[in-house]
Design a protein around this motif. Structure first.
Motif, short mmCIF file in Angstrom:
data_model
loop_
_atom_site.label_atom_id
_atom_site.label_comp_id
_atom_site.label_asym_id
_atom_site.label_seq_id
_atom_site.Cartn_x
_atom_site.Cartn_y
_atom_site.Cartn_z
N ALA A 173 -3.43 -1.97 -5.84
CA ALA A 173 -4.76 -1.34 -5.82
C ALA A 173 -5.62 -1.95 -4.72
O ALA A 173 -6.35 -1.23 -4.00
CB ALA A 173 -5.43 -1.51 -7.18
N PHE A 174 -5.55 -3.27 -4.55
CA PHE A 174 -6.32 -3.94 -3.50
C PHE A 174 -5.92 -3.43 -2.11
O PHE A 174 -6.78 -3.14 -1.27
CB PHE A 174 -6.11 -5.45 -3.59
N THR A 175 -4.63 -3.30 -1.87
CA THR A 175 -4.18 -2.88 -0.54
C THR A 175 -4.53 -1.43 -0.23
O THR A 175 -4.51 -1.01 0.93
CB THR A 175 -2.66 -3.07 -0.38
N ARG A 176 -4.87 -0.67 -1.27
CA ARG A 176 -5.23 0.74 -1.07
C ARG A 176 -6.73 0.96 -1.01
O ARG A 176 -7.20 2.10 -1.08
CB ARG A 176 -4.61 1.58 -2.19
N THR A 177 -7.48 -0.12 -0.85
CA THR A 177 -8.94 0.01 -0.73
C THR A 177 -9.37 0.37 0.69
O THR A 177 -10.56 0.56 0.93
CB THR A 177 -9.63 -1.30 -1.15
N VAL A 178 -8.42 0.45 1.61
CA VAL A 178 -8.72 0.82 3.00
C VAL A 178 -7.80 1.96 3.40
O VAL A 178 -6.79 2.23 2.73
CB VAL A 178 -8.53 -0.38 3.95
N ALA A 206 0.82 -1.21 0.00
CA ALA A 206 0.00 0.00 0.00
C ALA A 206 0.86 1.26 0.00
O ALA A 206 0.56 2.23 -0.71
CB ALA A 206 -0.93 -0.01 1.21
N LYS A 252 -2.54 -4.84 -9.58
CA LYS A 252 -3.83 -5.21 -8.98
C LYS A 252 -3.70 -5.36 -7.47
O LYS A 252 -4.59 -4.95 -6.70
CB LYS A 252 -4.34 -6.51 -9.60
N LEU A 262 -7.34 -6.64 6.04
CA LEU A 262 -7.14 -7.08 4.65
C LEU A 262 -6.22 -8.28 4.58
O LEU A 262 -6.43 -9.19 3.76
CB LEU A 262 -6.53 -5.95 3.82
N GLN A 319 -7.33 -12.67 -0.44
CA GLN A 319 -6.53 -11.74 -1.25
C GLN A 319 -5.28 -11.30 -0.50
O GLN A 319 -4.21 -11.11 -1.10
CB GLN A 319 -7.36 -10.51 -1.63
#
Length: 385
Positions: free
Chosen positions: A247-252, A210, A244, A262, A267
């Protein structure tokens, strides 16, 4: 009736024989007197524990208060002094042990909570395949990974002394790139998700992706551009997957607790599989330490961190670790290690308990680094630099 009465003892005996020996013994021994004695001892134990908990709670509240005071002083650029620390060691419980219940526990009630699953390498690789259709590119040999780590770490600004000695402390000087806490030196069961040379947890990996993911993407993009032939397609896929994951780790929010949530998902496990990859793994291992070096520098600490000082930041967190690092030696001799831990973390850390001042903790860390640096894995890593 007579026949029934005559047969009863044999039926009961048969049932007793079917009971587990521990339960059968408890039933036989749990006399009313034994139960009364147990209850008396239990009351004594609970009274002693309550008194201890009262003292311990007051102690750890003082630790937290002093920490808040130090943080406020730092914000205001006020000098920290010995008075800003709790100088007493924590209370130690010296009362009676909890007595053993002589009667078998009653059945019923809620079933015990199953232990939390700790993923191992095979779980991480499976998660990466299922969640991101990706398989980490494993090294052909251990020395290949060490060389990749050494190249990246040196270029990023870590010194060989820092990298090798922290590796020696974290892995005992023998760990491979995929070593996991608990599954080393003959261990059979993982005790945490800590993995690799610097023992990254799943949450560490999520947080690094992130916060530093843009650097990983930049570096991997350059490698893709330099790759020719069939290997380029695999590298392009790896880059797409990395993007990807970032991007996933930056959803929080950029927060440890949020990253921890997470990390404990399929994931998150998949992201942690990147520790095994010959390209991304060295980046993650390097930045686990480099973030501490940069943190210290940004706080005005310009002297190079020793490996033991870096390990303190690795162990307790950057802010808390820097508190120890910047402390004068005379204060290190007097300040208990409790000042740098939460209670739960301290009570699970026998090294910090046994070596209970900052000076002692740094000394034992250096001692173990010295000893483990002579082991084969550490020598191999040193040669890779």
């Amino acid at each position: 009736m007579l026949a029934l009465a005559a047969s009863a003892p044999s039926v009961l005996a048969g049932e007793a024989d079917a009971l587990p020996p521990s339960v059968a013994n408890a039933m036989a021994q749990a006399s009313p007197q034994a139960i009364m004695e147990y209850r008396r001892k239990l009351q004594e134990y609970q009274a002693a524990r309550d008194a201890f908990e009262q003292d311990a709670s007051a102690y750890w509240s003082a630790i937290a208060d002093k920490r808040r005071g130090r943080n406020a002083k730092r914000r205001d650029r006020v000098q920290i002094s010995l008075d800003d620390y709790v100088l007493q060691q924590p209370p130690v419980y010296e009362g009676p042990k909890r007595p053993v219940n002589p009667a078998p526990e009653e059945e019923g009630g809620k079933p015990p909570r199953p232990p939390k699953t700790i993923p191992v390498v095979s779980d991480l690789v499976r998660a990466a395949a299922e969640q991101f259709q990706f398989t980490p590119q494993r090294p052909s040999s251990e020395v290949e990974f060490k060389r990749a780590y050494a190249r990246y770490a040196r270029a990023a600004g870590l010194t060989p002394e820092q990298a090798v000695r922290v590796y020696s402390f974290e892995t005992g000087g023998t760990g491979n790139y995929d070593v996991q806490a608990g599954i080393e030196h003959g261990g059979k069961r993982a005790i945490s998700t800590a993995m690799g040379y610097n023992q990254l947890l799943t949450t560490n990996t999520v947080e690094l992706l992130a916060e530093q993911g843009h650097e990983f993407v930049r570096d991997l993009t350059a490698r893709v551009a330099a790759t020719q032939g069939p290997a380029r397609k695999a590298m392009e896929h790896k880059l797409a997957v990395l993007k990807k994951m970032v991007a996933f780790t930056r959803t929080v929010p950029d927060d440890w607790s949020a990253h921890q949530r997470l990390a404990d998902t399929p994931q998150g496990w998949a992201c942690h599989a990147m520790v095994l990859d010959i390209d991304i793994g060295p980046m993650l291992q390097t930045h686990k330490l480099l973030t501490s070096v940069i943190f210290a520098r940004n706080k005005g600490y310009t002297r190079p961190l020793s490996a033991a000082e870096l390990e303190m930041m690795n162990l307790t967190g950057d802010g808390t670790g820097l508190d120890m690092v910047t402390m004068p030696q005379a204060m290190r001799e007097q300040v208990p290690t409790t000042n740098f831990f939460q209670r739960s973390g301290y009570e699970r850390n026998p090294v910090a308990i046994r070596h209970n001042t900052v000076a002692k903790l740094l000394a034992i860390t250096n001692e173990r680094m010295d000893s483990n640096s002579n082991k084969p894995g550490a020598r191999e890593l040193a040669a890779a630099f």
